[in-house]
Design an enzyme around this catalytic site. Sequence first.
Site, PDB file in Angstrom:
ATOM      1  N   LYS A 102       0.811  -1.220   0.000  1.00  0.00           N
ATOM      2  CA  LYS A 102       0.000   0.000   0.000  1.00  0.00           C
ATOM      3  C   LYS A 102       0.847   1.275   0.000  1.00  0.00           C
ATOM      4  O   LYS A 102       0.414   2.299  -0.505  1.00  0.00           O
ATOM      5  CB  LYS A 102      -0.966   0.013   1.190  1.00  0.00           C
ATOM      6  CG  LYS A 102      -2.172  -0.900   0.969  1.00  0.00           C
ATOM      7  CD  LYS A 102      -3.249  -0.650   1.997  1.00  0.00           C
ATOM      8  CE  LYS A 102      -4.452  -1.545   1.758  1.00  0.00           C
ATOM      9  NZ  LYS A 102      -4.191  -2.955   2.178  1.00  0.00           N
ATOM     10  N   GLU A 124     -10.361   7.007   4.487  1.00  0.00           N
ATOM     11  CA  GLU A 124     -11.002   6.135   5.462  1.00  0.00           C
ATOM     12  C   GLU A 124     -10.118   4.899   5.606  1.00  0.00           C
ATOM     13  O   GLU A 124      -9.284   4.613   4.747  1.00  0.00           O
ATOM     14  CB  GLU A 124     -12.396   5.719   5.004  1.00  0.00           C
ATOM     15  CG  GLU A 124     -12.435   4.587   3.986  1.00  0.00           C
ATOM     16  CD  GLU A 124     -11.928   4.980   2.612  1.00  0.00           C
ATOM     17  OE1 GLU A 124     -11.948   6.186   2.281  1.00  0.00           O
ATOM     18  OE2 GLU A 124     -11.495   4.076   1.878  1.00  0.00           O
ATOM     19  N   SER A 389       1.847  -9.686  -1.035  1.00  0.00           N
ATOM     20  CA  SER A 389       1.497  -8.271  -0.877  1.00  0.00           C
ATOM     21  C   SER A 389       1.922  -7.668   0.453  1.00  0.00           C
ATOM     22  O   SER A 389       2.151  -6.466   0.541  1.00  0.00           O
ATOM     23  CB  SER A 389      -0.005  -8.075  -1.091  1.00  0.00           C
ATOM     24  OG  SER A 389      -0.757  -8.936  -0.266  1.00  0.00           O
TER      25      SER A 389
HETATM   26  C1  LIG Z   1      -5.008  -4.046   1.846  1.00  0.00           C
HETATM   27  C2  LIG Z   1      -4.246  -5.272   1.542  1.00  0.00           C
HETATM   28  C3  LIG Z   1      -4.629  -6.122   0.478  1.00  0.00           C
HETATM   29  C4  LIG Z   1      -5.861  -5.911  -0.342  1.00  0.00           C
HETATM   30  O1  LIG Z   1      -5.879  -4.744  -1.106  1.00  0.00           O
HETATM   31  P1  LIG Z   1      -5.740  -4.757  -2.681  1.00  0.00           P
HETATM   32  O2  LIG Z   1      -6.128  -3.382  -3.076  1.00  0.00           O
HETATM   33  O3  LIG Z   1      -6.683  -5.795  -3.219  1.00  0.00           O
HETATM   34  O4  LIG Z   1      -4.345  -5.084  -3.014  1.00  0.00           O
HETATM   35  C5  LIG Z   1      -3.839  -7.235   0.202  1.00  0.00           C
HETATM   36  N1  LIG Z   1      -2.743  -7.507   0.935  1.00  0.00           N
HETATM   37  C6  LIG Z   1      -2.339  -6.721   1.967  1.00  0.00           C
HETATM   38  C7  LIG Z   1      -1.127  -7.085   2.721  1.00  0.00           C
HETATM   39  C8  LIG Z   1      -3.079  -5.581   2.305  1.00  0.00           C
HETATM   40  O5  LIG Z   1      -2.687  -4.808   3.323  1.00  0.00           O
END
Ligand SMILES: *Cc1c(COP(=O)(O)O)cnc(C)c1O
Length: 406
Positions: A102, A124, A389
């Site tokens: 993010k 938010e 992610s």
């Molecule tokens: C917020 C988050 C997601 C989901 O958000 P996307 O917009 O679908 O990428 C996935 N993995 C992590 C670690 C997150 O913090």
Amino acid sequence: MNFNGIDFDTYFKHYPDANGYFGKYGGCYISPELKEAMEEITASYFTICKSSKFIAELRKIRKEFQGRPTPISYLERLSNHIGTGVQLYVKREDLNHSGAHKINHCMGEALLAKYMGKKKVIAETGAGQHGVALATAAAYFGLECDIYMGSVDIKKQAPNVARMKILGANVVEVTHGLATLKEAVDAAFDAYSKEYKTAIYCIGSVVGPHPFPMMVRDFQSVIGVEAREQFTGMTGELPDAIVACVGGGSNAMGFFSGFLNDPVEIYGIEPHGRGAALGDHAASLKYGEEGIMHGFNSIMLKDENGEPAPVYSVASGLDYPSSGPEHAFLHDLGRVKYDVINDEETIDAFFALSRLEGIIPAIESAHAVAYGIKLAQTMGKGSVLINLSGRGDKDMDYIIEKYGIR
Ligand SMILES: *Cc1c(COP(=O)(O)O)cnc(C)c1O
């Protein structure tokens, strides 16, 4: 590469179109004042993202503050454990500063705010991940930061609330209705419509009105560009398949964008939670229908009144009743295959990656890992690259309490 009539050589020139549409999905369905604010952001973004000063500053931030490029790791023990000859790899977005992807779009959005002369960023947050990433970016640039959060989530996500406060953000408690994400979105949009001359709204995924699905994808595309170059450098070829989890869809869209024009199978994974009944999952692309919410047209899960349906999964970061419009477009086109992974499969993958590789994944990312393992079991040979992610520190207490050590 041509796929079902779409020329992916020139895809990014045409999608989204000037009004923010990917086919019939996307657009900008908001009040006239906010539409004006979105048009200002769009115009500024198109100017600024071509400026060499902006590009140079973003590059420097990524290298010196975020820790990019993030590496790709070969999962030797997990691949051997599966034993089909398929090689698994992960792109390590968990190694970003602040622990997830993010920060890629938050640093971009906050840098844009600075170039536009805005004093404040507004957003938010539900689980608090977007709030923490944006608070980090705001501290870096010296911007004010208002994060709207439901009182129920504030109680549930105490560590992230503390992180935001330590970083200097103002956490605004939203007490009305169910006091969760939906109310926080409404309150943040309300505040923004009063402050849009001096503040900018920073959306946390490839969702919301145009230009956010495009802008957030562009900021996240660093994942896909790096991953393609690194993977071909490591192995001499492209991966056979790539996998990412899809909540709103930002990590997936950034990662996929590097491979859309390649002969690579692409999989987006939604959470199947406890099962197929409405309210037990957040698999909007699997079960949803076309509809407008939060300012954009996409595929969404609706309740009996046509309103956004309640959703559930073990990963609060994936609990969103829709997905970005570009995912809806790629879904209908068939270029990306969307599938699901349930809570149990996710927890197994969480422990497998931790035990066999020494990497504790975010519970969201563990959905993608679980699907990568499934693919490896069925493919027979080849390679799968998974986007990891985020890291799992935030999830450890919850998992131990609910599932114990496996
Ligand atoms: C917020 C988050 C997601 C989901 O958000 P996307 O917009 O679908 O990428 C996935 N993995 C992590 C670690 C997150 O913090």
